[in-house]
Enzyme design. Structure first.
Site, PDB file in Angstrom:
ATOM      1  N   SER A   1      -9.559   2.115   2.687  1.00  0.00           N
ATOM      2  CA  SER A   1      -8.759   2.840   1.719  1.00  0.00           C
ATOM      3  C   SER A   1      -7.753   1.933   0.893  1.00  0.00           C
ATOM      4  CB  SER A   1      -7.872   4.040   2.694  1.00  0.00           C
ATOM      5  OG  SER A   1      -7.238   3.246   3.629  1.00  0.00           O
TER       6      SER A   1
ATOM      7  N   LYS B   1       0.750  -1.030  -0.005  1.00  0.00           N
ATOM      8  CA  LYS B   1      -0.067   0.047  -0.076  1.00  0.00           C
ATOM      9  C   LYS B   1       0.864   1.117  -0.019  1.00  0.00           C
ATOM     10  CE  LYS B   1      -3.988   2.011   2.544  1.00  0.00           C
ATOM     11  NZ  LYS B   1      -4.817   1.804   3.694  1.00  0.00           N
TER      12      LYS B   1
ATOM     13  N   SER C   1     -10.063  -0.277   7.173  1.00  0.00           N
ATOM     14  CA  SER C   1      -9.524  -0.115   5.828  1.00  0.00           C
ATOM     15  C   SER C   1      -8.744  -1.239   5.342  1.00  0.00           C
ATOM     16  CB  SER C   1      -8.696   1.225   5.627  1.00  0.00           C
ATOM     17  OG  SER C   1      -9.406   2.317   5.840  1.00  0.00           O
TER      18      SER C   1
END
Length: 489
Positions: free
Chosen positions: A152, A76, A176
């Protein structure tokens, strides 16, 4: 060769037997990315030259016994990677091409000889529930590209679901990892707060953020968490708690397991097909010898309000460092220092980030701190006490991960309050600091994945994995694949 035909352990054994090579896995990953990522938009940055060079070196190494040897992974884009662009999905960091160090989790993966394929798309500074808030491009759900992948960590979930990498790392502040895992039909673990070092994770809300793995299988997930867990002298909040072998917990035996099912998690707002999938999962646990009872988390109604006050307040403080002076974009539209601060931040941050900074700054301001921030901390304690009370009599808590399957792209972008409710079932777990995992438990009427959340006691990921694995082995939801590029992922 499809990456998901085998588990991580099986692939490692195949490499050791010289049936495949690390170069084969890396090429398979990049071939898949080039085939389908224009439809998905999971990756922001690829590291092809370095990844191929590393794979070649690994194949030439005499010792190939590392636990993640040659396994392709995506990271990420709020987890810092040395000399590999780290943007946090924001225009503010679009040219942050050469970070000077690795996050601790990246160093731990390097020790086990995995191969980083690239950096994954995300909501800007991890603020969002759909990955539509990325300032670069939205990510799309591999099961239906008209729908969001969640957020996210939407890029992290979508890349695994689409067969682009074997596992990925995400971060979870209010759901998330788990919510996009649910939307994309993969396995996503948020560990206990302090289980995994946050050093090198660009902070959103420091008392809530945790890094965790996303995979297609529970055994792969347990294997990765074993690698990235542990105390870190660079992170004062990392816990000095022994890391057990999570893979040893994967026995398939849950006889006598006591499951708590909060009535608040199956009430108003939960879609009928989501509730039906979870109830069917509980029947599977009954057949496996587990017991479940309905319980109550009486303060869960206040969790979302408390979370957004606390998270926004911490974000307001953490993002103050982005000012156009030390790193990041600097506005050209100013002729004095104060205007430079103002224009750099107004041009660099997107609307959702600005919204949360403003809310957090207000909550921390003179005259409002006690009324809002302090009160939210008190509610957080009550929520944690609710979980601790339940865990006196039960081993795990089970419910839906998200109240609905993935919604359509653009459907909720103009209504931030409705968007926030997508995390209503995951937020209490972050406030309590407990571990939680999302695993596939069925499909909606329109063919989108549904996730089930399993929550455990602090630092008892062992039981969470045991519970998840038993259900996975008794069902076949995890074996189904989205259709992309004319083939299964």
């Amino acid at each position: 060769m499809a990456l998901f035909d085998h588990s991580i352990k099986q692939l490692e054994q195949m490499i050791h037997r010289k049936e495949i090579s690390a170069e084969d896995l890396v090429e398979a990953s990049y071939n898949r990315i080039h085939e389908v990522d224009d439809q998905i938009g999971a990756f922001l940055t690829l590291d092809e030259e370095n990844a191929r060079s590393q794979a070649k070196q690994l194949d030439a190494a005499p010792d190939q016994q590392a636990r993640l040897f040659g396994i392709p992974t995506g990271i990420k884009d709020n987890i810092v990677t040395k000399n590999l662009r780290t943007t946090c999905g924001s225009q503010f960091l679009r040219n942050f091409d050469h970070p000077l160090y690795n996050a601790t989790v990246v160093d731990k993966l390097d020790v086990e000889k995995n191969v980083t394929i690239g950096k994954l798309n995300m909501d800007e500074f991890a603020m969002g529930s759909s990955t539509e808030n990325s300032s670069f491009t939205p990510t799309r759900n591999p099961w239906n590209t008209a729908h969001v992948p969640g957020g996210s960590s939407g890029g992290s979930a979508a890349a695994v679901a689409a067969g682009e990498v074997l596992f990925s790392l995400g971060s979870d502040t209010g759901g998330s990892i788990r919510q996009p895992a649910s939307f994309c039909g993969v396995v996503g673990m948020k560990p206990t707060y302090g289980r995994v070092s946050r050093f090198g994770l660009v902070a959103f809300a420091s008392s809530l953020d945790q890094i965790g793995p996303l995979t297609r299988r529970v055994d792969d997930n347990a294997r990765v968490l074993e690698v990235i867990s542990g105390i870190d002298q660079m992170d004062a909040t990392s816990a000095n708690v022994a890391v057990p072998s999570y893979t040893d917990a994967l026995t398939g035996d849950v006889k006598g397991l006591k499951i708590a099912v909060p009535k608040e998690y199956l009430g108003e707002g939960v879609a009928p097909d989501v509730k039906e999938a979870v109830m069917n999962a509980l029947k599977v646990y009954e057949q496996l010898g587990a017991e479940w009872e309905e319980v109550s988390l009486p303060h869960s109604d206040y969790a979302m309000a408390a979370y957004y006050l606390l998270a926004s307040s911490e974000a307001s403080a953490n993002l103050a460092r982005f000012d156009g002076v030390r790193y990041g974009e600097r506005s050209d539209n100013s002729d004095n220092m104060m205007d430079m601060f103002k224009y750099s931040r107004s041009e660099g941050f997107g609307d959702e980030v600005k919204r949360r900074i403003m809310l957090g700054t207000f909550a921390l301001s003179s005259g409002y701190y006690d009324a809002y921030y302090k009160k939210a901390q008190q509610v957080r304690t009550l929520i944690r006490n609710d979980f601790e009370s339940i865990f006196e009599n039960y081993d795990v808590v089970i419910g839906p991960t998200a109240p609905t399957p993935a919604f359509q792209i653009g459907e909720k972008m103009d209504d931030p309050l409705t968007m926030y409710t997508n995390d209503i079932l995951t937020i209490p777990v972050n406030l309590a600091g407990s571990p939680g995992i999302s695993i596939p438990c069925g499909f909606s009427n329109n063919g989108l994945p549904i996730g089930m959340q399993i929550v455990g006691k602090a630092f008892d990921e062992h039981t969470v994995y045991r519970t998840a694995y038993a259900y996975e082995q008794a069902t076949d939801h995890h074996l189904k694949r989205p259709q992309l590029g004319g083939a299964e992922a």
